[in-house]
Motif scaffolding. Structure first.
Motif, PDB file in Angstrom:
ATOM      1  N   ARG A   1      21.612  63.482  63.585  1.00 21.83           N
ATOM      2  CA  ARG A   1      21.982  63.520  64.989  1.00 21.83           C
ATOM      3  C   ARG A   1      23.498  63.420  65.140  1.00 21.83           C
ATOM      4  N   ASN A   2      23.999  63.771  66.317  1.00 21.05           N
ATOM      5  CA  ASN A   2      25.421  63.593  66.585  1.00 21.05           C
ATOM      6  C   ASN A   2      25.806  62.141  66.325  1.00 21.05           C
ATOM      7  N   HIS A   3      26.922  61.942  65.655  1.00 22.40           N
ATOM      8  CA  HIS A   3      27.342  60.599  65.274  1.00 22.40           C
ATOM      9  C   HIS A   3      27.746  59.794  66.504  1.00 22.40           C
ATOM     10  N   ARG A   4      27.072  58.701  66.726  1.00 26.78           N
ATOM     11  CA  ARG A   4      27.390  57.836  67.864  1.00 26.78           C
ATOM     12  C   ARG A   4      28.430  56.789  67.506  1.00 26.78           C
ATOM     13  N   ASN A   5      28.549  56.497  66.214  1.00 31.68           N
ATOM     14  CA  ASN A   5      29.520  55.512  65.755  1.00 31.68           C
ATOM     15  C   ASN A   5      29.874  55.813  64.302  1.00 31.68           C
ATOM     16  N   LEU A   6      30.826  55.058  63.772  1.00 33.21           N
ATOM     17  CA  LEU A   6      31.298  55.307  62.416  1.00 33.21           C
ATOM     18  C   LEU A   6      30.199  55.098  61.389  1.00 33.21           C
ATOM     19  N   GLN A   7      29.307  54.157  61.620  1.00 37.45           N
ATOM     20  CA  GLN A   7      28.228  53.903  60.677  1.00 37.45           C
ATOM     21  C   GLN A   7      27.314  55.123  60.562  1.00 37.45           C
ATOM     22  N   ASP A   8      27.034  55.792  61.674  1.00 42.94           N
ATOM     23  CA  ASP A   8      26.236  57.018  61.644  1.00 42.94           C
ATOM     24  C   ASP A   8      26.913  58.075  60.779  1.00 42.94           C
ATOM     25  N   ARG A   9      28.221  58.214  60.943  1.00 43.78           N
ATOM     26  CA  ARG A   9      28.965  59.234  60.186  1.00 43.78           C
ATOM     27  C   ARG A   9      28.997  58.908  58.701  1.00 43.78           C
ATOM     28  N   LEU A  10      29.188  57.648  58.376  1.00 42.74           N
ATOM     29  CA  LEU A  10      29.201  57.237  56.972  1.00 42.74           C
ATOM     30  C   LEU A  10      27.837  57.457  56.324  1.00 42.74           C
ATOM     31  N   GLN A  11      26.785  57.133  57.061  1.00 41.74           N
ATOM     32  CA  GLN A  11      25.434  57.301  56.533  1.00 41.74           C
ATOM     33  C   GLN A  11      25.135  58.769  56.261  1.00 41.74           C
ATOM     34  N   ALA A  12      25.551  59.649  57.178  1.00 38.31           N
ATOM     35  CA  ALA A  12      25.330  61.084  56.984  1.00 38.31           C
ATOM     36  C   ALA A  12      26.150  61.598  55.806  1.00 38.31           C
ATOM     37  N   ALA A  13      27.375  61.115  55.655  1.00 43.96           N
ATOM     38  CA  ALA A  13      28.245  61.570  54.572  1.00 43.96           C
ATOM     39  C   ALA A  13      27.698  61.198  53.205  1.00 43.96           C
TER      40      ALA A  13
END
Length: 234
Positions: A157-169
């Motif tokens: 999903r669209n990253h709502r916070n930095l943790q979302d982005r790190l998890q996707a990366a």
């Protein structure tokens, strides 16, 4: 160079009109001439390797073209390009990024000495790792499941916070990238200053832009980076 603010909104309105016309015409043509339009899209897909992925049928992504989500994504990319400030020979923005451990750093931290650094990805790493420093910057998700989504794609999903982005990366690590992977900040500074959405390649030497690739996916060309590095170190 970026546009002055006085002319930026005029340009944005013009781009809005262009993208709206593009989507309407594309949707009409897809209805009237579906086979021809699909052939044209498939021909473009050949450049990106999408058509050669056995787990990713063209039926997963062609029907999403000219949708409402497609419109908003293309508009976002086109608007971002209007504020592109990078140019050949110019100073490369030393944007803040975040390691997958959560540690904050900057792009230039990954350049050793005065060697060239190629940003984003490619098989080039295997051939040029001894003479160039490579870095993958994971930016905002191009095909988020709650945005312009493809079927049979990763559910990100669209990253709502930095943790979302790190998890996707972290999903990139399963592909053994062979170089450092960092993520853009939630202010999308790298994406904006490098006009990187949805993907783009750069070569930087001594803090200046030696090569600036065209925006992906249709014009994403790692072989141009290969030619630059071969010429640089021949």
């Amino acid at each position: 160079m970026g546009l002055p603010q006085s002319g930026l909104w005029v340009k944005k309105l013009w781009v809005l009109l262009e993208v709206a016309v593009h989507v309407v015409v594309g949707k009409v043509l897809l209805i009237l001439f579906p086979d021809r339009v699909k052939r044209n899209i498939l021909a473009m897909g050949e450049k990106t390797g999408m058509t050669r992925n056995p787990h990713f049928s063209h039926d997963n992504w062609i029907p999403t073209f000219f949708s409402t989500q497609y419109f908003w994504f293309v508009l976002k990319v086109r608007w971002q390009r209007l504020e592109d400030t990078t140019e050949l020979g110019g100073l490369a923005p030393n944007c803040p990024v975040v390691r997958l451990s959560g540690q904050r750093c900057n792009i230039w931290d990954f350049m050793q000495g005065q060697q060239a650094a190629a940003h984003l990805r490619g098989r080039l790493i295997e051939d040029f790792s001894s003479i160039a420093d490579f870095l993958i910057i994971y930016i905002e998700e191009a095909h988020a499941s709650d945005g312009w989504a493809f079927k049979n794609n990763m559910d990100i999903r669209n990253h709502r916070n930095l943790q979302d982005r790190l998890q996707a990366a972290h999903l990139l690590l399963a592909r053994s990238p062979q170089c450092p992977v960092v993520v853009d900040t939630m202010q999308n500074q790298s994406s904006q200053l490098y006009a990187a959405l949805p993907e783009r390649l750069y070569v930087i030497q001594e803090g200046r832009i030696l090569y600036k690739g065209k925006s992906g996916p249709w014009n994403y060309n790692p072989e141009e980076v290969r030619a630059v590095l071969e010429k640089l170190y021949s």
